[in-house]
Enzyme design. Structure first.
Site, mmCIF file in Angstrom:
data_model
loop_
_atom_site.group_PDB
_atom_site.id
_atom_site.type_symbol
_atom_site.label_atom_id
_atom_site.label_comp_id
_atom_site.label_asym_id
_atom_site.label_seq_id
_atom_site.Cartn_x
_atom_site.Cartn_y
_atom_site.Cartn_z
ATOM 1 C CD GLU A 1 1.275 54.077 -6.677
ATOM 2 O OE1 GLU A 1 2.235 53.319 -6.422
ATOM 3 O OE2 GLU A 1 1.321 54.969 -7.542
ATOM 4 C CB CYS B 1 4.215 50.859 -6.423
ATOM 5 S SG CYS B 1 4.326 51.767 -7.978
#
Length: 491
Positions: free
Chosen positions: A234, A271
């Site tokens: 990620e 994020c």
């Protein structure tokens, strides 16, 4: 497990020892039942809870995050472990499938075929800086790998080194007390050990949460090995938010307040921070009037996670601010924590390579993009790369099919009417997206995360006793299976 804090850096030799111990533990662990392995996850959750006060104190000292946030994150981590343990017991992720021999099969006689997923082996995990519990030592990657039946070697993050080392020791001790084989969970420190972890021939997959630059370097390394391995990274995301004209007319200032609260949450170090707000031009004047006051009222807490993260944020913000057509709507700062900042640009002025649609500002800053019509809105969405999330604020009953499709094409999770910060752990959750949000089409959050650490194997014309229990004719474990094309519920 040797305590990670006992040495400044593990080194390549230490990484080799940890991986070999993990591989030996994996070979033993796969002879244990899924019920036993699930109990190991429960034991880790219990151990975290029993050390809650100690761990939250260390985390607060190292991360600048408030106790309430950290306590909630530890609760989430324990919940995730228990939920994944329940998935291990159910066994649905095995995908057990039985095709009996069929002499009349349409393409000719079919042999007896039985297929299921099996664990890969040793998984290397790189934890994140911004979630000291939930995406760190025993966060989603480590927990889902253990639930799949794999062993884990975790690369500890320097941003919370003491906490990482203490958590790793608690995890290892809990596994030992619960009867798991020694070495099933190990930890390493330092760049040399990190590279050796990705290179090691006994490591069969890697999970990573971090920067695009760091993740891409490790991804390239993983796929360049003599035996390439899957790298579940990620990496980064801008998380666009689209506001329709009808939604703006209905609740414009409410949307602006929600956006400011979401982008400054955790000092903008999520994020899923909504880094782009696509607003109709009709809202530009109100946004310029309202946003400075909202930014001034934002409570950012003690500071960013590390000085290096703050420095990187400032560099990225300056690069975006220097892009063609970009102006400053709300002045930020370079302090720690930085004052929230909002940049602004008209959609018509955005070029294909603009930093606005390419560069993540990991901190309390975002870009307001004003669009004149649907054509401009769709063009901006078309400029974006892969994203973790995309959010739509629309009016009830409004035709937004085109926008939803464009968001779906680029995002792993599409929301309506809310904010992307906050990723619940559940069965249908998706946390990932097209590159650069992630390197693989998978999720790092939720029960489906287990699937990353498995591979399918088919058994043909085997004697019943030679088959894994999950594929034996009597289905002694009573799991859900697909038999001759029909689903058979768990017994």
């Amino acid at each position: 497990m040797t305590p990670a804090h006992a040495q400044a850096r593990t080194g390549a030799d230490g990484a080799d020892q940890a991986v070999r111990a993990a591989h030996a533990a994996f070979l033993t662990a796969r002879t244990h039942s899924r019920e036993e392995r699930a109990a190991w996850l429960d034991a880790i959750a219990d151990a975290l809870e029993s050390h809650r006060t100690e761990l939250v104190e260390i985390a607060g000292r190292e991360s600048h995050l408030p106790d309430g946030r950290l306590g909630g994150e530890l609760t989430r981590t324990a919940f995730q472990l228990r939920l994944l343990g329940e998935e291990a017991r159910r066994g649905e992720f095995l995908g057990a499938t039985v095709d009996h021999a069929d002499a009349d099969w349409g393409m000719g006689p079919r042999p007896d075929l039985r297929r299921m997923n099996v664990p890969l082996g040793v998984v290397g995990v790189f934890g994140a800086s911004n979630f000291p519990f939930a995406f760190s030592v025993i966060g989603g990657d480590s927990a889902s790998a253990l639930a799949a039946g794999c062993a884990v070697v975790h690369k500890l993050h320097e941003a919370h080194a003491e906490l990482a080392a203490r958590t790793a020791q608690i995890v290892a001790d809990a596994l030992t007390a619960a009867g798991a084989p020694a070495g099933l969970f190990g930890a390493v420190t330092g760049r040399e050990a990190a590279e050796a972890l990705v290179d090691h021939p006994l490591v069969k997959a890697v999970g990573f949460t971090g920067s695009e630059a760091g993740g891409r370097a490790l991804f390239d390394r993983a796929v360049s090995r003599p035996e390439p391995i899957p790298f579940y990274g990620e990496l980064g995301s801008l998380n666009p938010v689209v506001v329709t004209e009808a939604a703006w007319a209905e609740r414009g200032e409410e949307i602006l307040a929600g956006w400011m609260g979401s982008l400054t949450m955790g000092v903008g170090q999520f994020c899923t921070k909504p880094g782009l707000l696509l607003l109709p031009e009709a809202g530009a004047e109100a946004a310029a009037r309202v946003l400075p006051g909202l930014a001034a009222e934002a409570d950012l807490g003690a500071g960013m996670l590390t000085e290096a993260i703050r420095d990187g944020f400032v560099v990225n913000r300056e690069a975006v601010a220097a892009s063609d057509g970009v102006s400053v709507l709300v002045e930020g700062s370079a302090e720690n924590p930085p004052a929230p900042g909002v940049l602004s640009v008209r959609a018509a002025e955005l070029g294909e390579d603009s930093e606005v649609v390419r560069r993540e500002m990991f901190g309390p800053a975002a870009v307001l993009i004003t669009y004149a019509d649907a054509e401009e809105l769709e063009r901006v969405l078309g400029l974006l790369g892969g994203q973790l999330t995309g959010t739509l604020h629309s009016a009830d009953g409004e035709d937004t099919a085109r926008v939803v499709q464009l968001l779906q094409d680029r995002c792993g999770r599409v929301l309506r009417g809310g904010w992307p910060t906050g990723v619940t752990v559940s069965y249908a959750q998706q946390h990932g997206g097209p590159y650069p949000a992630a390197t693989q089409h998978a999720t790092s959050v939720g029960t489906a995360a287990i699937g990353r650490w498995l591979r399918p194997v088919a058994f043909q014309d085997m004697e019943d006793a030679q088959l894994p229990p999950e594929l034996q004719e009597a289905n002694p474990l009573g799991i859900a299976r697909r038999v001759d094309g029909e689903w058979v519920a768990a017994q």
